[in-house]
Design a protein around this motif. Structure first.
Motif, PDB file in Angstrom:
ATOM      1  N   ALA A   9      10.397  -2.469 -30.167  1.00  0.00           N
ATOM      2  CA  ALA A   9      10.389  -3.383 -29.156  1.00  0.00           C
ATOM      3  C   ALA A   9       9.125  -3.097 -28.243  1.00  0.00           C
ATOM      4  O   ALA A   9       8.341  -4.106 -27.695  1.00  0.00           O
ATOM      5  CB  ALA A   9      11.667  -3.070 -28.373  1.00  0.00           C
ATOM      6  N   ASP A  10       8.830  -1.883 -28.081  1.00  0.00           N
ATOM      7  CA  ASP A  10       7.571  -1.454 -27.337  1.00  0.00           C
ATOM      8  C   ASP A  10       6.314  -2.016 -27.668  1.00  0.00           C
ATOM      9  O   ASP A  10       5.671  -2.496 -27.283  1.00  0.00           O
ATOM     10  CB  ASP A  10       7.619   0.043 -26.818  1.00  0.00           C
ATOM     11  N   PHE A  11       6.296  -1.695 -29.187  1.00  0.00           N
ATOM     12  CA  PHE A  11       4.991  -2.112 -30.001  1.00  0.00           C
ATOM     13  C   PHE A  11       4.709  -3.517 -29.694  1.00  0.00           C
ATOM     14  O   PHE A  11       3.793  -4.090 -29.659  1.00  0.00           O
ATOM     15  CB  PHE A  11       5.161  -1.658 -31.268  1.00  0.00           C
ATOM     16  N   ALA A  12       5.956  -4.189 -30.041  1.00  0.00           N
ATOM     17  CA  ALA A  12       5.994  -6.017 -30.072  1.00  0.00           C
ATOM     18  C   ALA A  12       5.590  -6.286 -28.631  1.00  0.00           C
ATOM     19  O   ALA A  12       4.613  -7.066 -28.614  1.00  0.00           O
ATOM     20  CB  ALA A  12       7.132  -6.547 -30.415  1.00  0.00           C
ATOM     21  N   SER A  13       5.830  -5.536 -27.483  1.00  0.00           N
ATOM     22  CA  SER A  13       5.762  -5.846 -26.192  1.00  0.00           C
ATOM     23  C   SER A  13       4.447  -5.729 -25.839  1.00  0.00           C
ATOM     24  O   SER A  13       3.545  -6.602 -25.420  1.00  0.00           O
ATOM     25  CB  SER A  13       6.346  -5.470 -25.257  1.00  0.00           C
ATOM     26  N   LEU A  14       3.711  -4.581 -26.538  1.00  0.00           N
ATOM     27  CA  LEU A  14       2.301  -4.300 -26.102  1.00  0.00           C
ATOM     28  C   LEU A  14       1.459  -5.226 -26.777  1.00  0.00           C
ATOM     29  O   LEU A  14       0.306  -5.762 -26.244  1.00  0.00           O
ATOM     30  CB  LEU A  14       2.082  -2.907 -26.604  1.00  0.00           C
ATOM     31  N   THR A  15       1.527  -5.487 -28.102  1.00  0.00           N
ATOM     32  CA  THR A  15       0.598  -6.398 -28.871  1.00  0.00           C
ATOM     33  C   THR A  15       0.764  -7.757 -28.718  1.00  0.00           C
ATOM     34  O   THR A  15      -0.133  -8.472 -28.944  1.00  0.00           O
ATOM     35  CB  THR A  15       0.891  -6.161 -30.264  1.00  0.00           C
ATOM     36  N   LEU A  16       1.948  -8.284 -28.056  1.00  0.00           N
ATOM     37  CA  LEU A  16       2.119  -9.689 -27.918  1.00  0.00           C
ATOM     38  C   LEU A  16       1.849 -10.010 -26.352  1.00  0.00           C
ATOM     39  O   LEU A  16       1.775 -11.108 -25.896  1.00  0.00           O
ATOM     40  CB  LEU A  16       3.601 -10.162 -28.099  1.00  0.00           C
ATOM     41  N   THR A  17       1.677  -9.069 -25.710  1.00  0.00           N
ATOM     42  CA  THR A  17       1.645  -9.349 -24.229  1.00  0.00           C
ATOM     43  C   THR A  17      -0.169  -9.504 -23.808  1.00  0.00           C
ATOM     44  O   THR A  17      -0.496  -8.546 -24.108  1.00  0.00           O
ATOM     45  CB  THR A  17       2.078  -8.338 -23.156  1.00  0.00           C
ATOM     46  N   PRO A  18      -0.739 -10.661 -23.154  1.00  0.00           N
ATOM     47  CA  PRO A  18      -1.921 -10.499 -22.872  1.00  0.00           C
ATOM     48  C   PRO A  18      -2.294  -9.535 -21.853  1.00  0.00           C
ATOM     49  O   PRO A  18      -1.459  -9.429 -20.786  1.00  0.00           O
ATOM     50  CB  PRO A  18      -1.967 -11.959 -22.478  1.00  0.00           C
ATOM     51  N   LEU A  19      -3.394  -8.906 -21.788  1.00  0.00           N
ATOM     52  CA  LEU A  19      -3.718  -7.744 -20.889  1.00  0.00           C
ATOM     53  C   LEU A  19      -4.421  -8.743 -19.771  1.00  0.00           C
ATOM     54  O   LEU A  19      -5.268  -9.363 -19.860  1.00  0.00           O
ATOM     55  CB  LEU A  19      -4.631  -7.005 -21.676  1.00  0.00           C
ATOM     56  N   ARG A  20      -3.848  -8.349 -18.555  1.00  0.00           N
ATOM     57  CA  ARG A  20      -4.342  -8.998 -17.325  1.00  0.00           C
ATOM     58  C   ARG A  20      -4.408  -8.014 -16.360  1.00  0.00           C
ATOM     59  O   ARG A  20      -3.705  -6.895 -16.241  1.00  0.00           O
ATOM     60  CB  ARG A  20      -3.367 -10.194 -17.046  1.00  0.00           C
ATOM     61  N   PRO A  21      -5.117  -7.965 -15.118  1.00  0.00           N
ATOM     62  CA  PRO A  21      -5.178  -7.017 -14.164  1.00  0.00           C
ATOM     63  C   PRO A  21      -3.929  -6.708 -13.629  1.00  0.00           C
ATOM     64  O   PRO A  21      -3.427  -5.456 -13.269  1.00  0.00           O
ATOM     65  CB  PRO A  21      -5.926  -7.849 -13.061  1.00  0.00           C
ATOM     66  N   GLU A  22      -3.044  -7.916 -13.516  1.00  0.00           N
ATOM     67  CA  GLU A  22      -1.555  -7.364 -12.947  1.00  0.00           C
ATOM     68  C   GLU A  22      -0.609  -6.507 -13.789  1.00  0.00           C
ATOM     69  O   GLU A  22       0.209  -6.028 -13.220  1.00  0.00           O
ATOM     70  CB  GLU A  22      -0.719  -8.753 -12.272  1.00  0.00           C
ATOM     71  N   ASN A  23      -0.975  -6.503 -14.966  1.00  0.00           N
ATOM     72  CA  ASN A  23      -0.102  -5.877 -15.687  1.00  0.00           C
ATOM     73  C   ASN A  23      -0.765  -4.774 -16.726  1.00  0.00           C
ATOM     74  O   ASN A  23      -0.255  -4.084 -17.429  1.00  0.00           O
ATOM     75  CB  ASN A  23       0.641  -6.593 -16.876  1.00  0.00           C
ATOM     76  N   ALA A  24      -2.051  -4.458 -16.235  1.00  0.00           N
ATOM     77  CA  ALA A  24      -2.732  -3.208 -16.904  1.00  0.00           C
ATOM     78  C   ALA A  24      -2.270  -2.045 -16.829  1.00  0.00           C
ATOM     79  O   ALA A  24      -2.149  -1.352 -17.753  1.00  0.00           O
ATOM     80  CB  ALA A  24      -4.197  -3.343 -16.235  1.00  0.00           C
ATOM     81  N   ALA A  25      -1.461  -1.626 -15.516  1.00  0.00           N
ATOM     82  CA  ALA A  25      -1.088  -0.193 -15.472  1.00  0.00           C
ATOM     83  C   ALA A  25       0.171  -0.161 -16.216  1.00  0.00           C
ATOM     84  O   ALA A  25       0.368   0.970 -17.003  1.00  0.00           O
ATOM     85  CB  ALA A  25      -0.682  -0.066 -13.996  1.00  0.00           C
ATOM     86  N   GLU A  26       0.851  -1.040 -16.418  1.00  0.00           N
ATOM     87  CA  GLU A  26       2.147  -1.037 -17.294  1.00  0.00           C
ATOM     88  C   GLU A  26       1.876  -0.897 -18.700  1.00  0.00           C
ATOM     89  O   GLU A  26       2.065  -0.443 -19.328  1.00  0.00           O
ATOM     90  CB  GLU A  26       3.021  -2.137 -17.171  1.00  0.00           C
ATOM     91  N   GLN A  27       0.717  -1.841 -19.199  1.00  0.00           N
ATOM     92  CA  GLN A  27       0.204  -1.590 -20.466  1.00  0.00           C
ATOM     93  C   GLN A  27      -0.388  -0.361 -20.842  1.00  0.00           C
ATOM     94  O   GLN A  27      -0.267   0.168 -21.955  1.00  0.00           O
ATOM     95  CB  GLN A  27      -0.993  -2.764 -20.583  1.00  0.00           C
ATOM     96  N   LEU A  28      -1.092   0.357 -19.932  1.00  0.00           N
ATOM     97  CA  LEU A  28      -1.501   1.599 -20.094  1.00  0.00           C
ATOM     98  C   LEU A  28      -0.286   2.757 -20.249  1.00  0.00           C
ATOM     99  O   LEU A  28      -0.597   3.468 -21.342  1.00  0.00           O
ATOM    100  CB  LEU A  28      -2.678   1.949 -18.940  1.00  0.00           C
ATOM    101  N   ARG A  29       0.452   2.498 -19.517  1.00  0.00           N
ATOM    102  CA  ARG A  29       1.804   3.388 -19.649  1.00  0.00           C
ATOM    103  C   ARG A  29       2.361   3.390 -20.887  1.00  0.00           C
ATOM    104  O   ARG A  29       2.726   4.232 -21.879  1.00  0.00           O
ATOM    105  CB  ARG A  29       2.610   3.347 -18.518  1.00  0.00           C
ATOM    106  N   LEU A  30       2.488   2.027 -21.146  1.00  0.00           N
ATOM    107  CA  LEU A  30       3.253   1.730 -22.616  1.00  0.00           C
ATOM    108  C   LEU A  30       2.470   2.237 -23.891  1.00  0.00           C
ATOM    109  O   LEU A  30       2.956   2.783 -24.956  1.00  0.00           O
ATOM    110  CB  LEU A  30       3.467   0.279 -22.832  1.00  0.00           C
TER     111      LEU A  30
END
Length: 99
Positions: A9-30
């Motif tokens: 589920a985390d892998f899917a979330s990481l690869t399907l969520t577009p990277l944006r400034p507002e989610n960059a910190a969460e994407q980095l953590r994930l």
């Protein structure tokens, strides 16, 4: 039982969520957490792109060196994409035609 598929589920979330400034910190953590589950180029590149967007040069340098050592061809391709993106960002937009 949801913990059983957590990595998927985390892998899917990481690869399907577009990277944006507002989610960059969460994407980095994930991405950092997923390195233990799936240390593959798509995860590493999201980590690098997130770190760059956040201005975290130390993380960018550290993981870029590791990426280059583990996947030299993919690292070179990633660097080429980064360079092209920088070049495109520097090209001034053409003015709209006025009538």
């Amino acid at each position: 039982a949801s913990w059983f598929f957590r990595g998927h589920a985390d892998f899917a979330s990481l690869t399907l969520t577009p990277l944006r400034p507002e989610n960059a910190a969460e994407q980095l953590r994930l991405a950092q957490a997923l390195l233990h589950y799936s240390p593959e180029p798509v995860v590493i590149e999201r980590l690098l792109d997130s770190a760059a967007l956040l201005g975290d040069q130390a993380k960018l340098d550290f993981h870029s060196q590791r990426y280059r050592a583990a996947y030299p061809d993919q690292h070179a391709q990633w660097q080429q994409r980064q360079q092209k993106a920088k070049e495109l960002a520097q090209v001034p937009a053409k003015p709209a035609h006025r009538r």
